[in-house]
Design a protein around this motif. Structure first.
Motif, short mmCIF file in Angstrom:
data_model
loop_
_atom_site.label_atom_id
_atom_site.label_comp_id
_atom_site.label_asym_id
_atom_site.label_seq_id
_atom_site.Cartn_x
_atom_site.Cartn_y
_atom_site.Cartn_z
N ARG A 190 -8.91 -6.81 -0.48
CA ARG A 190 -10.05 -7.49 -1.12
C ARG A 190 -9.68 -8.00 -2.51
O ARG A 190 -10.27 -8.97 -3.00
N LEU A 191 -8.70 -7.35 -3.13
CA LEU A 191 -8.24 -7.79 -4.45
C LEU A 191 -7.22 -8.92 -4.35
O LEU A 191 -6.72 -9.40 -5.36
N GLY A 192 -6.90 -9.31 -3.12
CA GLY A 192 -5.94 -10.38 -2.93
C GLY A 192 -4.49 -9.94 -2.99
O GLY A 192 -3.59 -10.77 -3.10
N LEU A 193 -4.27 -8.63 -2.92
CA LEU A 193 -2.91 -8.11 -2.95
C LEU A 193 -2.27 -8.16 -1.57
O LEU A 193 -2.97 -8.09 -0.56
N THR A 194 -0.96 -8.27 -1.53
CA THR A 194 -0.23 -8.24 -0.29
C THR A 194 0.08 -6.78 0.03
O THR A 194 0.63 -6.06 -0.80
N VAL A 195 -0.31 -6.35 1.23
CA VAL A 195 -0.25 -4.94 1.59
C VAL A 195 0.50 -4.76 2.90
O VAL A 195 0.34 -5.55 3.84
N GLU A 196 1.30 -3.70 2.95
CA GLU A 196 1.96 -3.27 4.18
C GLU A 196 1.59 -1.81 4.41
O GLU A 196 1.32 -1.08 3.46
N GLY A 197 1.61 -1.40 5.66
CA GLY A 197 1.33 0.01 5.96
C GLY A 197 -0.16 0.29 5.93
O GLY A 197 -1.00 -0.61 5.89
N GLY A 198 -0.46 1.58 5.97
CA GLY A 198 -1.85 1.99 5.92
C GLY A 198 -2.59 1.82 7.23
O GLY A 198 -3.79 2.04 7.29
N VAL A 199 -1.87 1.45 8.30
CA VAL A 199 -2.51 1.30 9.60
C VAL A 199 -2.20 2.51 10.47
O VAL A 199 -3.11 3.19 10.94
N ASN A 200 -0.94 2.79 10.65
CA ASN A 200 -0.51 3.95 11.44
C ASN A 200 0.26 4.94 10.58
O ASN A 200 1.04 5.74 11.09
N ALA A 201 0.07 4.86 9.29
CA ALA A 201 0.76 5.73 8.35
C ALA A 201 -0.16 5.99 7.15
O ALA A 201 -0.98 5.15 6.82
N PRO A 202 0.00 7.12 6.50
CA PRO A 202 -0.88 7.47 5.38
C PRO A 202 -0.47 6.88 4.05
O PRO A 202 -0.95 7.31 3.01
N TYR A 203 0.44 5.92 4.07
CA TYR A 203 0.88 5.30 2.83
C TYR A 203 0.59 3.81 2.87
O TYR A 203 0.78 3.16 3.89
N VAL A 204 0.15 3.29 1.74
CA VAL A 204 -0.12 1.87 1.60
C VAL A 204 0.88 1.32 0.59
O VAL A 204 0.96 1.80 -0.54
N TRP A 205 1.67 0.35 1.05
CA TRP A 205 2.65 -0.31 0.19
C TRP A 205 2.07 -1.63 -0.28
O TRP A 205 1.58 -2.42 0.53
N VAL A 206 2.11 -1.86 -1.57
CA VAL A 206 1.50 -3.04 -2.17
C VAL A 206 2.56 -3.81 -2.96
O VAL A 206 3.33 -3.21 -3.71
N THR A 207 2.58 -5.12 -2.77
CA THR A 207 3.48 -5.96 -3.55
C THR A 207 2.94 -6.08 -4.97
O THR A 207 1.76 -6.36 -5.17
N CYS A 208 3.79 -5.83 -5.94
CA CYS A 208 3.38 -5.98 -7.34
C CYS A 208 3.04 -7.44 -7.60
O CYS A 208 3.77 -8.34 -7.18
N PRO A 209 1.94 -7.68 -8.27
CA PRO A 209 1.54 -9.08 -8.54
C PRO A 209 2.43 -9.74 -9.60
O PRO A 209 2.96 -9.06 -10.48
N ASP A 210 2.57 -11.04 -9.47
CA ASP A 210 3.21 -11.87 -10.49
C ASP A 210 4.58 -11.38 -10.93
O ASP A 210 4.92 -11.45 -12.11
N GLY A 211 5.35 -10.82 -10.00
CA GLY A 211 6.70 -10.39 -10.33
C GLY A 211 6.78 -9.19 -11.25
O GLY A 211 7.81 -8.93 -11.86
N VAL A 212 5.70 -8.45 -11.38
CA VAL A 212 5.68 -7.25 -12.22
C VAL A 212 6.59 -6.20 -11.58
O VAL A 212 6.55 -5.99 -10.37
N ARG A 213 7.41 -5.56 -12.38
CA ARG A 213 8.30 -4.52 -11.87
C ARG A 213 7.49 -3.27 -11.50
O ARG A 213 6.42 -3.03 -12.06
N SER A 214 8.01 -2.50 -10.58
CA SER A 214 7.25 -1.36 -10.06
C SER A 214 6.94 -0.31 -11.12
O SER A 214 5.85 0.26 -11.12
N TRP A 215 7.87 -0.04 -12.03
CA TRP A 215 7.57 0.93 -13.09
C TRP A 215 6.53 0.37 -14.06
O TRP A 215 5.69 1.12 -14.57
N ASP A 216 6.55 -0.92 -14.29
CA ASP A 216 5.54 -1.53 -15.15
C ASP A 216 4.16 -1.44 -14.50
O ASP A 216 3.15 -1.23 -15.18
N MET A 217 4.14 -1.60 -13.18
CA MET A 217 2.87 -1.47 -12.45
C MET A 217 2.37 -0.03 -12.51
O MET A 217 1.18 0.21 -12.70
N PHE A 218 3.30 0.92 -12.37
CA PHE A 218 2.95 2.33 -12.50
C PHE A 218 2.29 2.58 -13.85
O PHE A 218 1.21 3.19 -13.93
N ASP A 219 2.94 2.10 -14.92
CA ASP A 219 2.40 2.29 -16.27
C ASP A 219 1.03 1.65 -16.44
O ASP A 219 0.12 2.25 -17.01
#
Length: 98
Positions: free
Chosen positions: A20-49
């Motif tokens: 709904r937020l317009g994020l690109t998502v993988e997983g979360g269908v047959n697994a308990p983890y949802v993988w999300v693409t960081c928006p606008d080329g943001v690095r994963s640690w920056d997204m964590f922060d």
């Protein structure tokens, strides 16, 4: 089986909230983890922060799983329904700049 269904429903809620937020998502269908693409080329640690600082939610930076995980973050569905719903609300508020 009831516990598996419970966590998969949590994953669905997370997945749907991110979509709904317009994020690109993988997983979360047959697994308990949802993988999300960081928006606008943001690095994963920056997204964590960003998510920790502004939404008070802990996610896992994708790079923690190896260099191919860079550019993604993972959200776990292993939590209470109430907490999952709160995570979705906080992510929505973060995206809206609340």
């Amino acid at each position: 089986i009831a516990l598996i269904d419970y966590y998969l429903e949590n994953a669905r809620l997370l997945r749907d909230g991110c979509l709904r937020l317009g994020l690109t998502v993988e997983g979360g269908v047959n697994a308990p983890y949802v993988w999300v693409t960081c928006p606008d080329g943001v690095r994963s640690w920056d997204m964590f922060d960003r998510i920790l600082e502004h939404a008070n939610v802990v996610i896992t930076p994708g790079v923690g799983f190896g260099r191919c995980g860079e550019g993604y973050f993972r959200i776990s569905a292993f939590n209470s329904r109430e907490n999952i719903e709160e995570v979705v609300t906080r992510l929505q508020n973060l995206a809206a700049g609340v």
